[in-house]
Design an enzyme around this catalytic site. Sequence first.
Site, PDB file in Angstrom:
ATOM      1  N   ASP A 101      46.105  34.234  39.475  1.00 44.56           N
ATOM      2  CA  ASP A 101      46.268  35.503  40.190  1.00 44.56           C
ATOM      3  C   ASP A 101      47.761  35.757  40.349  1.00 44.56           C
ATOM      4  O   ASP A 101      48.580  34.996  39.811  1.00 44.56           O
ATOM      5  CB  ASP A 101      45.531  35.470  41.542  1.00 44.56           C
ATOM      6  CG  ASP A 101      44.983  36.845  41.925  1.00 44.56           C
ATOM      7  OD1 ASP A 101      45.780  37.798  42.001  1.00 44.56           O
ATOM      8  OD2 ASP A 101      43.760  36.958  42.136  1.00 44.56           O
ATOM      9  N   HIS A 174      46.307  41.672  38.390  1.00 44.42           N
ATOM     10  CA  HIS A 174      46.421  40.409  39.126  1.00 44.42           C
ATOM     11  C   HIS A 174      47.074  39.318  38.272  1.00 44.42           C
ATOM     12  O   HIS A 174      46.589  38.182  38.214  1.00 44.42           O
ATOM     13  CB  HIS A 174      45.038  39.946  39.620  1.00 44.42           C
ATOM     14  CG  HIS A 174      44.553  40.720  40.826  1.00 44.42           C
ATOM     15  ND1 HIS A 174      45.209  40.690  42.033  1.00 44.42           N
ATOM     16  CD2 HIS A 174      43.491  41.549  40.988  1.00 44.42           C
ATOM     17  CE1 HIS A 174      44.552  41.460  42.902  1.00 44.42           C
ATOM     18  NE2 HIS A 174      43.522  42.000  42.296  1.00 44.42           N
ATOM     19  N   GLU A 238      40.629  45.852  40.229  1.00 48.54           N
ATOM     20  CA  GLU A 238      41.842  46.363  40.875  1.00 48.54           C
ATOM     21  C   GLU A 238      43.023  46.491  39.911  1.00 48.54           C
ATOM     22  O   GLU A 238      44.014  45.778  40.055  1.00 48.54           O
ATOM     23  CB  GLU A 238      42.220  45.429  42.046  1.00 48.54           C
ATOM     24  CG  GLU A 238      41.126  45.364  43.097  1.00 48.54           C
ATOM     25  CD  GLU A 238      41.458  44.463  44.291  1.00 48.54           C
ATOM     26  OE1 GLU A 238      41.183  44.887  45.427  1.00 48.54           O
ATOM     27  OE2 GLU A 238      41.981  43.350  44.093  1.00 48.54           O
ATOM     28  N   GLU A 381      43.995  33.835  50.775  1.00 48.35           N
ATOM     29  CA  GLU A 381      45.300  34.286  51.281  1.00 48.35           C
ATOM     30  C   GLU A 381      45.605  33.688  52.648  1.00 48.35           C
ATOM     31  O   GLU A 381      46.743  33.305  52.938  1.00 48.35           O
ATOM     32  CB  GLU A 381      45.317  35.820  51.421  1.00 48.35           C
ATOM     33  CG  GLU A 381      45.380  36.588  50.124  1.00 48.35           C
ATOM     34  CD  GLU A 381      44.011  36.982  49.613  1.00 48.35           C
ATOM     35  OE1 GLU A 381      43.015  36.284  49.926  1.00 48.35           O
ATOM     36  OE2 GLU A 381      43.924  37.986  48.868  1.00 48.35           O
TER      37      GLU A 381
HETATM   38  C1  ACM Z   1      37.859  41.387  44.439  1.00 38.37           C
HETATM   39  O1  ACM Z   1      37.593  41.092  45.617  1.00 38.37           O
HETATM   40  N1  ACM Z   1      38.963  42.042  44.143  1.00 38.37           N
HETATM   41  C2  ACM Z   1      36.976  41.038  43.355  1.00 38.37           C
END
Ligand code: ACM
Length: 440
Positions: A101, A174, A238, A381
């Site tokens: 990520d 990402h 995203e 996170e």
């Molecule tokens: C996600 O939570 N962006 C898959």
Amino acid sequence: AILNPEGYTIHVHSDRIDISASACSGFFYAFQSLRQLMIRSLIDQRSYHITCCYIVDEPRFPYRGMHLDVSRHLYPVDFIKSYIDWIALHKFNFFHWHLTDDQGWRIEIKKYPELTRVGSKRIRTRRGHQNNPNPEFNDEEHNGFYRQDEIREIIRYAGDRHVQIIPEIEMPGHCQAVLAAYPHLSCTGGPHQVADHWGVFEDLFCAGNNKVYNFLEDVLSEVIELFPGKLIHIGGDECPKRRWKDCPKCQSRMHSDGLDRADQLKSCFTHRIYHILEKLNRRLIGWDEILEDDLPLDAVIMVWRNQDIGVKAARKGHDVIMTPSSHCYFDHYQADPQSEPLAIGGFTPLEKVFQFDPTSNIMDVDAATHILGGQGNVWTEYMPDTSDVERMVFPRIAALAERLWSPLNHRTYSDFYSALSNLQKQYEIMGIRYYCADYL
Ligand code: ACM
Ligand code: ZN
């Protein structure tokens, strides 16, 4: 007659125990149940005495998964093995390993050493909540990755426990950690940093640069050499398209392919990855945004935004795994945020997880057969330590296990809740740190 390969019967007589199953996995789950019966009797009677009983059991869904993000925070190999033990104990059969990520690349790739030399290190990490308008950072470097020999050992460990690992390599978004290591793979050419805070970033792999596809094919080829499972997760969630709109290479690719929208370029990108995986004899799985990419129907859709997207995908003919943020995000608060350690947001108490039904809103039988099951997601996170992961996973994993294994309406929440103190004792015996509060 047990036909489901994961099903089993246990007959406890006064002088012996008979187990039957049609496959190794069925025997494995029979032993998991016996293990739990013994621990329960240890709790109730302080002895390993099991009362005579006859159990016929099989899973409701073929896919029962747990996910773990090791990019935002890295955890030791031994913890990953414990995580796999807990997955198996709850009769889950998939571990979705989120290895890459923006904040760190965690899998050794021999052909591209900079991925780990540069991409696995972030020099500082944002402190407090992402939305705090006055950012503060801790200046500790966070780094590390899993070597290929460690990964092989983990895969073997999981295989012994009937757990298949799905590796996730995020693209086309990402990927700040990759771009920090190999800036020529972005639209702008960089420089880029391994991200030191959370969120969605604008820089993506350049979809108009053939070097990107060659790089990803090389990486995926090494990934499939390690991971024997059929499913390879490519993320796909995203990804803002602004860089692609401003990039001469992306624009020229769109022009030559006759595309007029950046969404179509995303679809072309995902199709190319689909064909790379097809050539490698692997099956593509991605977050639900890939439904918009109109892939061949054997691509698997992992639903995170809402279950209606999964219903649509299943009706179209895709296999679907449900992991809606409403019920399956174990990074969400599990009680009043005021009284809880910092989390990303949301509110997913134990009872909410228990209410999860992967097939809700599915009316037609054909579509329902495409719902393979569900999964709990653990984005890290706000979980710097392994104890944070345990506190967020237990006991919510038990509610999810109930939903994915047992028939719907097998137990009410109040049945489940009354068994909770026993479950907590079981966790204590096993040395698992769990979340405890008054759930009612
Ligand atoms: C996600 O939570 N962006 C898959
Ligand atoms: Zn570009």
